[in-house]
Design an enzyme around this catalytic site. Sequence first.
Site, short mmCIF file in Angstrom:
data_model
loop_
_atom_site.label_atom_id
_atom_site.label_comp_id
_atom_site.label_asym_id
_atom_site.label_seq_id
_atom_site.Cartn_x
_atom_site.Cartn_y
_atom_site.Cartn_z
N SER A 1 1.01 -19.35 -3.08
CA SER A 1 1.01 -20.70 -3.22
C SER A 1 2.22 -21.44 -4.01
O SER A 1 3.36 -20.69 -4.17
CB SER A 1 0.01 -21.01 -4.34
OG SER A 1 0.15 -20.29 -5.59
N THR B 1 0.81 -1.12 0.12
CA THR B 1 -0.06 -0.03 0.12
C THR B 1 0.80 1.30 -0.07
O THR B 1 2.00 1.18 0.23
CB THR B 1 -0.80 0.14 1.35
OG1 THR B 1 -2.04 1.20 1.27
CG2 THR B 1 0.05 0.03 2.44
N ASN C 1 2.73 -11.31 -8.24
CA ASN C 1 1.41 -11.42 -7.63
C ASN C 1 0.83 -12.62 -7.90
O ASN C 1 -0.23 -13.14 -7.34
CB ASN C 1 0.64 -10.11 -8.42
CG ASN C 1 1.08 -9.02 -7.98
OD1 ASN C 1 1.03 -8.70 -6.75
ND2 ASN C 1 1.59 -8.23 -8.76
#
Lengths: 432, 432
Positions: free
Chosen positions: B432, B217, B427
């Site tokens: 995973s 952010t 991203n």
Amino acid sequence: MTENDTFAFDPEGNAASALGFSAVGVHAGFRADPERLDMALVVADEPCAAAATFTTNVFCAAPVRVSREHLNEGGAGSPAYGCARAVVVNSGIANAATGEIGLENARKTAELVGVAVGCPADEVLVASTGVIGQHLRLAPFAEGVPAALAAMATAADDLAGRTSQGLTAARAIMTTDTCPKHGSVSFSGDGIGYPGVTFTVGGMCKGAGMIMPNMATMIAVITTDVPIAAPDLSQALTAAVNKSFNKVTVDSDTSTNDTCFALASGAAAPDGPAFTPGTPAFDAFQRALDQLATTLARKMAADGEGATRLITVTVRGAATADDADAAARTVANSPLVKTAVYGHDANWGRVAAALGRSGARFNQEDVDIDILGLPVCRAGLVVDFDEEEALRRFEEPEVAIEVDLHAGEESATMWTCDFSHEYVTINGDYRS
Amino acid sequence: MTENDTFAFDPEGNAASALGFSAVGVHAGFRADPERLDMALVVADEPCAAAATFTTNVFCAAPVRVSREHLNEGGAGSPAYGCARAVVVNSGIANAATGEIGLENARKTAELVGVAVGCPADEVLVASTGVIGQHLRLAPFAEGVPAALAAMATAADDLAGRTSQGLTAARAIMTTDTCPKHGSVSFSGDGIGYPGVTFTVGGMCKGAGMIMPNMATMIAVITTDVPIAAPDLSQALTAAVNKSFNKVTVDSDTSTNDTCFALASGAAAPDGPAFTPGTPAFDAFQRALDQLATTLARKMAADGEGATRLITVTVRGAATADDADAAARTVANSPLVKTAVYGHDANWGRVAAALGRSGARFNQEDVDIDILGLPVCRAGLVVDFDEEEALRRFEEPEVAIEVDLHAGEESATMWTCDFSHEYVTINGDYRS
């Protein structure tokens, strides 16, 4: 929409499945590879009711302008309908950003097809997809159109042969699409005032990236043998497009050439009466048209450039229909959501962030999110879920993202695809 | 903005450059790696005028809510200002989607810092960046805050030492950022009513992706030694943010934690008078603040996840300021434009398509586009350009896309970065 025995979907169906239409794809010469089909011609046996929806992009291509004129569109976004006999689509060159010369070439294309088919030029609808900024050559049409008509003549009296030919048309409009997209839906006239009659709505589309330079734009051609007046066809088409193609986003771009044509021959019930809004017959037609358009739209989303997964985003419980649409669209357009799906990551935080900036009104404490049927967020808070099970479910070709905003009763669904390394390769390496 | 000898930019400047502030980064323990700084503390020698701008995302994190309360924000989007003595920022955990427990943890963080610094809890501003859905632990603050204060004490009377320490604060707030982002601008008080005084505006920020799960952010902390009342500081900050951080887009997401704080000590002119709007002194401060914020914003855009190029999109000749902003923003957010830049493809068609769907009003026949200073589109038509020269210019770190819509007098600039394979890797492979 629930299935019903009177509605039958045929995955081999196409723009030649409805009575009264022929469709053929040929190699006309827009592309260098002689094996590559690059021109589709759809011809109706008789002049038809016709309608269309077009791109809302300010940069719209020359064929869009010409087809708008031929369908008497009052201005961008207003209904476009009229009478048509033929549709010609070329792939390889988009005829976009080509100025006055482009408009002239699109008009000459319509004239050339009209002369060959035997109809006025303004009964020919034109569409193009491919590289922008290049001028459309007319020579390929001069060779391709007679070749297509000759092929049609060989199957003139043979519906199975026509349908078989129609598959070549679906291949001819492909650009970066990895597979042709087509289908048809048939329904019985029993119980809706046309006993013993079977009606068909068939069509083809192309999609993939969404935009230049290869103009992987959305083009769809739908044909039907229901009897219907052009304004009513326009109404049904607009409703179907809003529920289907307008709910697809691959990379948030609307293209300069997006076009969806619909032609209605009435050949299944030539003595009428025409289907009119508010009747069971019209409702049945709308349902078949919606089903076909939705099926084609999902195929388009699943075949987005570099896509490995179809993503279906459903937002429920929105305060207004606009809120539902904005929320679903923002999630579907989020590169972070799309890369997360590519990475098989049930990352609801990215979904939440997209919802939060969508403009839809809700309280974060109310939001529920499911990914692949697994509850991952309840009342705005993280929910422990079985990550192994999530990874197993990511093996499915379709990933469902379901949101309940608990702010009202409205809902919306959008289709998109994941964002892969291959997407970057396709779009980053196109020319250089 | 033209350069002037009285304005000096220092790339080594930071949140400790202005008189009256200390800033330090430490490893407090939010992250596992003991080498990684993960908590920044900024402390003012005396209570300061303070102001902030916050995310507009409905999903906003707990620290954002608490800082809003401390700065008396009347509601999302309304001015937020008050009095502050310290700012604490942790990286590693975002404290977002954490409900009541998250709010309590953010409040306890402020209390803990307040006790250590010696000020009321509501004079402490808090910000967090990192993974969402995890609860913030307080133990790292209990260790990190005293450690930071001890470090500050060693340089209490040494401005050079303070500034050197401030660089560690800029590193401590990084997430996927590849480099710390900081700087300062100094200007002379001569000619604006403060002869012989030098004023400084310094700061740090972090950006990168833009969002969860790593909460890449935007967080910025700006400090200055000008004397100014909090409402006037708020006015200047809002204006600067609108010209800088709000003109950056990396992947079209606004985050749940976006925060920009500004603190003004007045220490350069402790006897005042305060800078007030409409005076040359206020104008000079605004100019310095704009320059710092713009520099930091450009660094943020250039360091977007996986970025290889900074992209500056400038739209001129728009009918309204909103049209200019929408057009520039839509181009800057287009994945197709961003992948084209990654592929070193001067693909103006994708720019045109983005303009066309932006909602800005213009005629396609009027549009001019330059890429990297090369005219590639004039009056909506393709222009032949030297592709070799374009490839050479793509070697530069910054790619300028300039549009003239010829529809009015308004203009806007946005900064973004290209879209690379590395973006998808970062991203798509995060968890995973």
